[in-house]
Design a protein around this motif. Structure first.
Motif, PDB file in Angstrom:
ATOM      1  N   VAL A  87       0.855  -1.185   0.000  1.00 58.55           N
ATOM      2  CA  VAL A  87       0.000   0.000   0.000  1.00 58.55           C
ATOM      3  C   VAL A  87       0.889   1.232   0.000  1.00 58.55           C
ATOM      4  O   VAL A  87       1.766   1.378   0.865  1.00 58.55           O
ATOM      5  N   GLU A  88       0.674   2.114  -0.962  1.00 62.19           N
ATOM      6  CA  GLU A  88       1.421   3.363  -1.036  1.00 62.19           C
ATOM      7  C   GLU A  88       0.519   4.491  -0.538  1.00 62.19           C
ATOM      8  O   GLU A  88      -0.619   4.627  -0.992  1.00 62.19           O
ATOM      9  N   VAL A  89       1.010   5.284   0.390  1.00 62.67           N
ATOM     10  CA  VAL A  89       0.247   6.395   0.941  1.00 62.67           C
ATOM     11  C   VAL A  89       0.970   7.698   0.604  1.00 62.67           C
ATOM     12  O   VAL A  89       2.026   7.995   1.173  1.00 62.67           O
ATOM     13  N   GLU A  90       0.429   8.413  -0.363  1.00 61.53           N
ATOM     14  CA  GLU A  90       0.921   9.737  -0.739  1.00 61.53           C
ATOM     15  C   GLU A  90       2.391   9.729  -1.144  1.00 61.53           C
ATOM     16  O   GLU A  90       3.086  10.746  -1.041  1.00 61.53           O
ATOM     17  N   GLY A  91       2.905   8.593  -1.589  1.00 59.04           N
ATOM     18  CA  GLY A  91       4.275   8.520  -2.062  1.00 59.04           C
ATOM     19  C   GLY A  91       5.332   8.616  -0.974  1.00 59.04           C
ATOM     20  O   GLY A  91       6.530   8.639  -1.278  1.00 59.04           O
ATOM     21  N   ARG A  92       4.908   8.613   0.305  1.00 58.90           N
ATOM     22  CA  ARG A  92       5.884   8.781   1.393  1.00 58.90           C
ATOM     23  C   ARG A  92       5.784   7.710   2.464  1.00 58.90           C
ATOM     24  O   ARG A  92       6.627   7.623   3.340  1.00 58.90           O
ATOM     25  N   ILE A  93       4.721   6.898   2.420  1.00 62.05           N
ATOM     26  CA  ILE A  93       4.527   5.815   3.372  1.00 62.05           C
ATOM     27  C   ILE A  93       4.210   4.555   2.580  1.00 62.05           C
ATOM     28  O   ILE A  93       3.435   4.601   1.619  1.00 62.05           O
ATOM     29  N   ARG A  94       4.790   3.444   2.969  1.00 67.01           N
ATOM     30  CA  ARG A  94       4.535   2.182   2.263  1.00 67.01           C
ATOM     31  C   ARG A  94       4.312   1.081   3.291  1.00 67.01           C
ATOM     32  O   ARG A  94       5.103   0.909   4.214  1.00 67.01           O
ATOM     33  N   ILE A  95       3.207   0.359   3.134  1.00 63.80           N
ATOM     34  CA  ILE A  95       2.860  -0.749   4.010  1.00 63.80           C
ATOM     35  C   ILE A  95       3.011  -2.030   3.194  1.00 63.80           C
ATOM     36  O   ILE A  95       2.357  -2.190   2.154  1.00 63.80           O
ATOM     37  N   ARG A  96       3.878  -2.926   3.648  1.00 64.57           N
ATOM     38  CA  ARG A  96       4.183  -4.112   2.841  1.00 64.57           C
ATOM     39  C   ARG A  96       4.292  -5.356   3.712  1.00 64.57           C
ATOM     40  O   ARG A  96       4.400  -5.269   4.940  1.00 64.57           O
ATOM     41  N   ALA A  97       4.265  -6.504   3.062  1.00 58.77           N
ATOM     42  CA  ALA A  97       4.499  -7.777   3.726  1.00 58.77           C
ATOM     43  C   ALA A  97       5.989  -8.101   3.675  1.00 58.77           C
ATOM     44  O   ALA A  97       6.733  -7.513   2.881  1.00 58.77           O
ATOM     45  N   PRO A  98       6.458  -9.045   4.500  1.00 61.03           N
ATOM     46  CA  PRO A  98       7.891  -9.361   4.518  1.00 61.03           C
ATOM     47  C   PRO A  98       8.434  -9.838   3.171  1.00 61.03           C
ATOM     48  O   PRO A  98       9.623  -9.638   2.885  1.00 61.03           O
ATOM     49  N   HIS A  99       7.583 -10.470   2.334  1.00 60.89           N
ATOM     50  CA  HIS A  99       8.088 -11.004   1.072  1.00 60.89           C
ATOM     51  C   HIS A  99       8.207  -9.958  -0.030  1.00 60.89           C
ATOM     52  O   HIS A  99       8.733 -10.246  -1.100  1.00 60.89           O
ATOM     53  N   HIS A 100       7.733  -8.730   0.227  1.00 63.57           N
ATOM     54  CA  HIS A 100       7.872  -7.674  -0.771  1.00 63.57           C
ATOM     55  C   HIS A 100       9.261  -7.045  -0.712  1.00 63.57           C
ATOM     56  O   HIS A 100       9.922  -7.082   0.329  1.00 63.57           O
ATOM     57  N   ASP A 101       9.666  -6.434  -1.808  1.00 63.06           N
ATOM     58  CA  ASP A 101      10.949  -5.742  -1.833  1.00 63.06           C
ATOM     59  C   ASP A 101      10.944  -4.571  -0.857  1.00 63.06           C
ATOM     60  O   ASP A 101       9.897  -3.948  -0.632  1.00 63.06           O
ATOM     61  N   PRO A 102      12.086  -4.241  -0.270  1.00 60.71           N
ATOM     62  CA  PRO A 102      12.169  -3.087   0.620  1.00 60.71           C
ATOM     63  C   PRO A 102      11.747  -1.804  -0.087  1.00 60.71           C
ATOM     64  O   PRO A 102      11.866  -1.685  -1.312  1.00 60.71           O
TER      65      PRO A 102
END
Length: 285
Positions: A87-102
């Motif tokens: 999930v991208e929030v306004e291009g400054r916050i990202r919510i991801r699972a462990p298997h996603h890229d940093p």
């Protein structure tokens, strides 16, 4: 744990949003909104007690194309992981699972482990609250995340500089998941995951409170949330529709709070209030 699914067949996105807000007052733990349907998940053992009231609610909104089905036992972690996208929030916050890229450098990220707890960031209210948390000035303050779910907001607040956050939820799965997520994000020493309602932290005082729940719970808890704030403390609220803003603001003012800002996204609203705040503003997202 076995779940029951309430499948509602509608292409009306506004109705779907309203039903999510209404059904959140019952023991439904998560929702999946798709172009032609809404699916709400509830522990199978909790369905019988609330089904008559839920059926009456759906009839009232004309949502007659629906069915309840018992979910097959499944590996919820695998199913969640397969369907979860960052999930991208306004291009400054990202919510991801462990298997996603940093996340790219300069983006604040929150890692969420796959569980059934509500609050992955996909819902408009969580995105609104994430933006408010980043903007409202939590650095150096102690905070409370009420109805914390996965702990996304508590973790984000710490990553935005909060000194410490108590994350409180009435759901045992959410409490455990929040604890796991705090550890996965390296902030376990600054996020306390607590099982209970606002009474669990009675007597404690906070520089800010975050509450993304539903309208009725927010209204009922408003005096206690106001009491929990230190003078000049900040209160960020979401979990209700834009049409409910006057009601929620009115209850906040009755509790001695001042309205500083309203944000709106996809028909949902978020408020920033304060003890001794300033004049309100409005931002349309």
């Amino acid at each position: 744990m076995q779940y029951a699914e309430l499948q509602i067949f509608t292409a009306d996105t506004e109705l779907s949003d309203i039903l999510v807000a209404e059904l959140a007052e019952y023991p439904f733990e998560s929702f999946v909104q798709e172009p032609a349907s809404l699916t709400a998940y509830i522990p199978a053992g909790s369905l019988s007690a609330c089904r008559p009231a839920v059926e009456a609610l759906l009839d009232r909104y004309g949502a007659r194309e629906r069915r309840f089905v018992l979910s097959e036992e499944r590996d919820w972690n695998a199913a969640w992981e397969a369907g979860f996208t960052p999930v991208e929030v306004e291009g400054r916050i990202r919510i991801r699972a462990p298997h996603h890229d940093p996340s790219p450098e300069g983006v604040t990220e929150v890692i969420v482990l796959p569980r059934m707890a509500f609050g992955t960031g996909h819902h408009a209210t969580t995105c609104l609250m994430a933006g408010l948390t980043a903007d409202m000035g939590v650095a150096g303050r102690r905070g409370l995340d009420l109805g914390s779910g996965t702990g996304v907001l508590a973790i984000l607040a710490v990553k935005c500089g909060a000194a410490h956050v108590d994350a409180v939820d009435t759901d045992e799965w959410a409490e455990r998941n929040c604890r796991e997520n705090a550890a996965a994000n390296g902030v376990a020493d600054r996020v306390d995951s607590l099982l209970g309602d606002i009474g669990r932290v009675a007597g404690r005082r906070y520089g800010f409170v975050l509450a993304n729940i539903n309208r009725n719970v927010l209204v009922a808890c408003m005096p206690a949330m106001a009491e929990a704030l230190v003078p000049g403390g900040l209160l960020a609220l979401s979990g209700f529709l834009e049409q409910d803003v006057p009601l929620v603001v009115g209850k906040a003012m009755e509790a001695g709070l001042k309205h500083r800002e309203t944000r709106v996204r996809e028909g949902w609203a978020a408020l920033l209030l304060t003890k001794g705040g300033e004049a309100p503003g409005v931002e349309e997202l």
